[in-house]
Design a protein around this motif. Structure first.
Motif, mmCIF file in Angstrom:
data_model
loop_
_atom_site.group_PDB
_atom_site.id
_atom_site.type_symbol
_atom_site.label_atom_id
_atom_site.label_comp_id
_atom_site.label_asym_id
_atom_site.label_seq_id
_atom_site.Cartn_x
_atom_site.Cartn_y
_atom_site.Cartn_z
ATOM 1 N N GLU A 1 2.678 9.803 -10.273
ATOM 2 C CA GLU A 1 1.834 9.966 -11.456
ATOM 3 C C GLU A 1 0.937 11.196 -11.348
ATOM 4 O OE1 GLU A 1 -0.328 6.354 -12.132
ATOM 5 O OE2 GLU A 1 1.503 5.157 -12.128
ATOM 6 N N GLN A 2 0.319 11.373 -10.197
ATOM 7 C CA GLN A 2 -0.644 12.445 -10.019
ATOM 8 C C GLN A 2 0.010 13.828 -10.080
ATOM 9 O OE1 GLN A 2 -2.772 12.238 -6.316
ATOM 10 N NE2 GLN A 2 -4.213 13.840 -6.897
ATOM 11 N N TRP A 3 1.153 13.987 -9.458
ATOM 12 C CA TRP A 3 1.796 15.293 -9.355
ATOM 13 C C TRP A 3 3.001 15.451 -10.274
ATOM 14 C CZ3 TRP A 3 -1.051 18.731 -7.018
ATOM 15 C CH2 TRP A 3 -1.983 18.302 -6.072
ATOM 16 N N GLU B 1 3.832 5.532 -5.861
ATOM 17 C CA GLU B 1 3.647 5.499 -7.311
ATOM 18 C C GLU B 1 2.515 6.434 -7.745
ATOM 19 O OE1 GLU B 1 5.408 4.029 -9.637
ATOM 20 O OE2 GLU B 1 6.589 2.547 -8.552
ATOM 21 N N LYS B 2 1.417 6.412 -7.010
ATOM 22 C CA LYS B 2 0.269 7.258 -7.326
ATOM 23 C C LYS B 2 0.641 8.733 -7.220
ATOM 24 C CE LYS B 2 -4.483 8.156 -5.919
ATOM 25 N NZ LYS B 2 -5.547 7.831 -4.970
ATOM 26 N N TYR B 3 1.404 9.087 -6.196
ATOM 27 C CA TYR B 3 1.831 10.470 -6.010
ATOM 28 C C TYR B 3 2.686 10.932 -7.185
ATOM 29 C CZ TYR B 3 3.485 14.682 -3.675
ATOM 30 O OH TYR B 3 3.755 15.985 -3.350
ATOM 31 N N ASP C 1 0.831 -1.199 0.000
ATOM 32 C CA ASP C 1 0.000 0.000 0.000
ATOM 33 C C ASP C 1 0.871 1.257 0.000
ATOM 34 O OD1 ASP C 1 -2.522 1.423 0.206
ATOM 35 O OD2 ASP C 1 -1.933 1.851 2.277
ATOM 36 N N ALA D 1 8.129 12.144 -3.661
ATOM 37 C CA ALA D 1 6.928 11.353 -3.373
ATOM 38 C C ALA D 1 7.067 10.611 -2.048
ATOM 39 C CB ALA D 1 6.660 10.373 -4.506
ATOM 40 N N ARG E 1 2.334 1.682 -3.434
ATOM 41 C CA ARG E 1 1.298 2.148 -4.369
ATOM 42 C C ARG E 1 1.022 3.634 -4.180
ATOM 43 N NH1 ARG E 1 -1.103 -3.040 -3.553
ATOM 44 N NH2 ARG E 1 -2.244 -2.235 -1.768
ATOM 45 N N GLN E 2 1.023 4.084 -2.941
ATOM 46 C CA GLN E 2 0.793 5.508 -2.679
ATOM 47 C C GLN E 2 1.924 6.363 -3.246
ATOM 48 O OE1 GLN E 2 0.002 6.194 1.446
ATOM 49 N NE2 GLN E 2 -1.899 5.014 1.415
ATOM 50 N N TYR F 1 10.485 10.530 -7.401
ATOM 51 C CA TYR F 1 10.239 9.508 -6.383
ATOM 52 C C TYR F 1 10.759 9.959 -5.022
ATOM 53 C CZ TYR F 1 8.414 6.149 -9.653
ATOM 54 O OH TYR F 1 7.610 5.511 -10.556
#
Length: 85
Positions: A31-33, A27-29, A21, A40, A24-25, A37
């Motif tokens: 992509e989103q912003w 990775e999501k950060y 989890d 993030a 994934r958070q 890394y």
């Protein structure tokens, strides 16, 4: 009057689901912003009130490799040689 300082050590226990989890958070950060890394991981740690130093061992290998590449590109880390074959 003596001042007494108590030091506590924060020990984090991540099970596999929590580790996945967290990754994934991150990775999501990214992509989103459209972030690095490094940023993030720091942002996710801050949002969860976790010390950055304590989560390094819980990052997935691909995230660690991406952070290492970012560090080399930013001259934070010494560049490693790569084999061409």
């Amino acid at each position: 009057m003596k001042a007494v300082i108590y030091m506590c050590t924060m020990v984090l226990f991540f099970d596999n689901e929590t580790q996945n989890d967290f990754c994934r958070q991150v990775e999501k950060y990214v992509e989103q912003w459209n972030s690095t890394y490094i940023d993030a991981v720091i942002s996710v740690c801050e949002s969860k009130d976790l010390p950055v130093e304590s989560v390094a061992k819980f990052l997935s290998k691909p995230i660690v490799e991406k952070i290492q590449q970012e560090g080399e590109n930013l001259n934070f880390l010494q560049k490693t040689t790569k084999l061409l074959f």
